[in-house]
Design an enzyme around this catalytic site. Structure first.
Site, short mmCIF file in Angstrom:
data_model
loop_
_atom_site.label_atom_id
_atom_site.label_comp_id
_atom_site.label_asym_id
_atom_site.label_seq_id
_atom_site.Cartn_x
_atom_site.Cartn_y
_atom_site.Cartn_z
CE LYS A 115 -3.37 -2.64 0.57
NZ LYS A 115 -2.89 -3.70 0.18
CD GLU A 199 -5.59 5.66 4.00
OE1 GLU A 199 -6.70 5.14 4.12
OE2 GLU A 199 -4.97 5.50 3.03
CG HIS A 234 -12.58 -6.52 5.27
ND1 HIS A 234 -12.65 -5.29 5.06
CD2 HIS A 234 -12.50 -6.81 6.82
CE1 HIS A 234 -12.39 -4.59 6.05
NE2 HIS A 234 -12.35 -5.61 7.04
NE ARG A 291 -8.62 -10.34 -6.86
CZ ARG A 291 -8.56 -9.59 -5.64
NH1 ARG A 291 -7.33 -9.33 -5.47
NH2 ARG A 291 -9.60 -9.46 -5.10
C1 MV4 Z 1 -10.61 2.56 5.01
C2 MV4 Z 1 -12.00 2.66 5.72
C3 MV4 Z 1 -12.09 3.93 6.14
N1 MV4 Z 1 -11.19 5.01 5.92
N2 MV4 Z 1 -9.83 3.83 4.77
C4 MV4 Z 1 -10.78 -2.08 4.40
C5 MV4 Z 1 -10.02 -3.02 3.76
C6 MV4 Z 1 -9.21 -2.31 2.59
N3 MV4 Z 1 -9.57 -2.48 1.62
C7 MV4 Z 1 -9.42 -0.82 3.36
N4 MV4 Z 1 -10.58 -0.71 4.03
C8 MV4 Z 1 -10.99 0.37 4.56
N5 MV4 Z 1 -10.35 1.69 4.51
C9 MV4 Z 1 -10.13 4.84 5.51
N6 MV4 Z 1 -9.23 5.76 5.55
C10 MV4 Z 1 -12.58 1.68 5.74
C11 MV4 Z 1 -12.39 0.30 5.03
C12 MV4 Z 1 -13.35 -0.51 5.14
C13 MV4 Z 1 -13.81 -1.19 4.19
C14 MV4 Z 1 -13.55 -0.65 2.72
C15 MV4 Z 1 -14.10 -1.28 1.64
C16 MV4 Z 1 -15.10 -2.34 1.72
C17 MV4 Z 1 -15.48 -2.60 2.97
C18 MV4 Z 1 -14.93 -2.22 4.08
C19 MV4 Z 1 -15.30 -2.61 5.29
C20 MV4 Z 1 -14.54 -2.22 6.48
C21 MV4 Z 1 -13.52 -1.10 6.35
#
Ligand code: MV4
Length: 488
Positions: A115, A199, A234, A291
């Site tokens: 990341k 973040e 997730h 992917r």
């Molecule tokens: C976040 C967020 C809120 N704020 N970043 C979850 C795994 C990774 N793909 C990034 N994720 C998140 N990042 C910030 N700055 C909330 C999530 C997140 C989330 C993102 C997409 C789909 C489902 C999720 C479930 C919980 C948290």
């Protein structure tokens, strides 16, 4: 390319082979011993057992897969999703063997797999990112200072992370140190890399992702967005295209940002750029998945494009055959993941033999599955049985058709996520488009399914229903299930 090996199993192996056959390309399957009776093994032109069910003995075993590819004269390897699909070492070894890896470059896999490297690469490309840091954080005092500037709540994220692992919410400075230590140690134990960053925590966002298509000559286009907010832990359960809240102007803006992300790592092939979309429709880059994704069919149904065919064409060196302005978008598509899981028991896998199986049918109904009646869902892998993808001329039609298709789907022998998906899609918040990534936590309680099922089975008691379902085989053969209308 005349022959391609598919380094995967189940529905995606079958789906990839269908396109390869359409393109008159010979297919080679590799499979583990527990998968010997699966449709993808029979569908392939050639199939080789490469070992035991444990992934390290089969679908993750690079030596065995490469050996079959070389012995059979395969000119390409398609990795599907999961397993070796985002493994740069595998992509390199495939390439070293003189075989085309049907996927992105090694550089793109490496950069986007980390990341912090991804943030660094994207930085020069004017892509909106959540306020935070883009270097590894090691100093707790400095971390607290930055967090105070950003404002709580903040997130501490693992650079090597994915699927939420190594991610910690911090609501106040008093928790910072403890959550920092936790995130770091989780990152070390899960990924062998303790690097973390900070973040701003975006609250109640939607998860929007953009499908990318890039050729080997530097041309990159996007194929619109997918909405993937209905998830739990997730794991996505319902996906759709287009998003009910993204209009043409916003699509063009997010799409352009996604194209820039792909350009930042010299992307080639199909890929997905993930964004968060907040209440005010600000969007922020999260990560790029290098992917073909599970939910790619909703993009296929609303563009009419075959994404596996697109992968093969760019792998052959073809220049993109359409410009951004020529990318179609028509109607609406919804995908439901049918997992062998029990939504009433915290979505724990509920594996076993599929004693009865009947797919829904009709115009605009697509079922991508990898099993048939009589087969057993093995313990060793992901419990996904199928994906139900429904096309409608607009979102309302897609919703109604999906509900009908779920009702028509008959799966006996285990619990599935169909009933849960029905609950979600029929919910007011789903219908009005206001749902966020917190939908399941905010609205779902297992008792809700129990009520829905009770209404359906009428005079049969819920306890008898459960007993029948769990011992479905003998009872089903007795026709005692006739009053149980399938599924769940
Ligand atoms: C976040 C967020 C809120 N704020 N970043 C979850 C795994 C990774 N793909 C990034 N994720 C998140 N990042 C910030 N700055 C909330 C999530 C997140 C989330 C993102 C997409 C789909 C489902 C999720 C479930 C919980 C948290």
């Amino acid at each position: 390319m005349k022959k391609v090996l598919i380094a995967n199993r189940g529905e995606i192996a079958l789906r990839v082979m269908r396109t390869l056959k359409k393109m008159n390309i010979q297919t080679v399957a590799v499979y583990s011993d527990v998968d010997k009776d699966l449709p993808f093994v029979h569908f392939a032109d050639e199939a080789y057992c490469i070992g035991e069910a444990t992934p390290s003995q089969s679908y993750l075993n690079m030596d065995k897969i490469l050996n079959v590819a070389i012995q059979t004269g395969a000119e390409g390897i398609h990795p599907g999703y999961g397993f070796l699909s985002e493994n740069a070492v595998f992509a390199q070894r495939v390439s070293d063997a003189g075989i085309k890896f049907i996927g992105p470059s090694i550089e793109a896999i490496n950069v986007m797999g980390d990341k912090l490297d991804a943030k660094q690469a994207v930085k020069k490309f004017d892509v909106p990112m959540v306020p935070g840091t883009d270097e590894e954080l090691t100093d707790i005092a400095l971390g607290k200072k930055i967090a105070n500037e950003i404002g709580y709540p903040i997130l501490i994220k693992a650079s090597a992370g994915g699927g939420g692992k190594g991610m910690r919410v911090v609501d106040a400075e008093s928790q910072f140190e403890e959550q920092f230590e936790r995130a770091t140690s989780e990152a070390i134990s899960s990924f062998g890399n303790g690097a973390v960053f900070i973040e701003k925590y975006v609250q109640q966002p939607k998860h929007i992702e953009i499908q990318i298509l890039a050729d080997a000559h530097g041309n990159v286009i996007h194929l619109n967005e997918r909405e993937c907010s209905i998830q739990r832990r997730h794991q996505k359960v319902v996906e759709e295209a287009p998003s009910p809240v993204v209009d043409a102007a916003l699509r063009a803006k997010i799409g352009e940002a996604a194209v820039n992300v792909a350009k930042s790592c010299h992307y080639e092939g199909v890929g997905t750029v993930e964004f968060l979309l907040d209440k005010d429709k600000n969007f922020y880059f999260l990560e790029m998945n290098t992917r073909l994704q599970v939910e790619h069919p909703v993009t296929e149904m609303t563009t009419g494009m075959d994404l596996v065919e697109a992968q093969v064409r760019v792998a052959r060196g073809e220049e993109l055959w359409l410009t951004q302005d020529e990318v179609p978008l028509f109607g609406h598509a919804i995908e439901v993941r049918v997992n062998a899981e029990d939504p009433e028991n915290d979505f724990l896998p509920d594996l076993g033999k599929i004693v009865h199986y009947k797919r829904p049918q009709g115009l605009g109904i697509r079922v991508d599955d990898g099993f048939e009646e009589g087969l057993t869902i093995p313990l060793a892998y992901d419990p996904m049985i199928a994906k139900l993808i429904v096309y409608g001329k607009d979102r309302e039609e897609a919703i109604e058709k999906t509900l009908k298709a779920i009702d028509e789907y008959e799966i006996a022998g285990m619990s599935t996520t169909l009933g849960f998906a029905r609950f979600a899609i029929d919910h007011k918040e789903f219908r009005d488009g206001s749902f966020t990534i917190n939908f399941v936590g905010d609205h779902f309680k297992p008792e809700m399914l129990r009520k829905e099922i009770s209404a359906e089975i009428g005079e049969m008691s819920y306890e008898i229903f459960k007993k029948i379902k769990n011992e479905a085989e003998p009872v089903y053969e007795d026709q005692k299930l006739s009053s149980w209308k399938s599924k769940r």
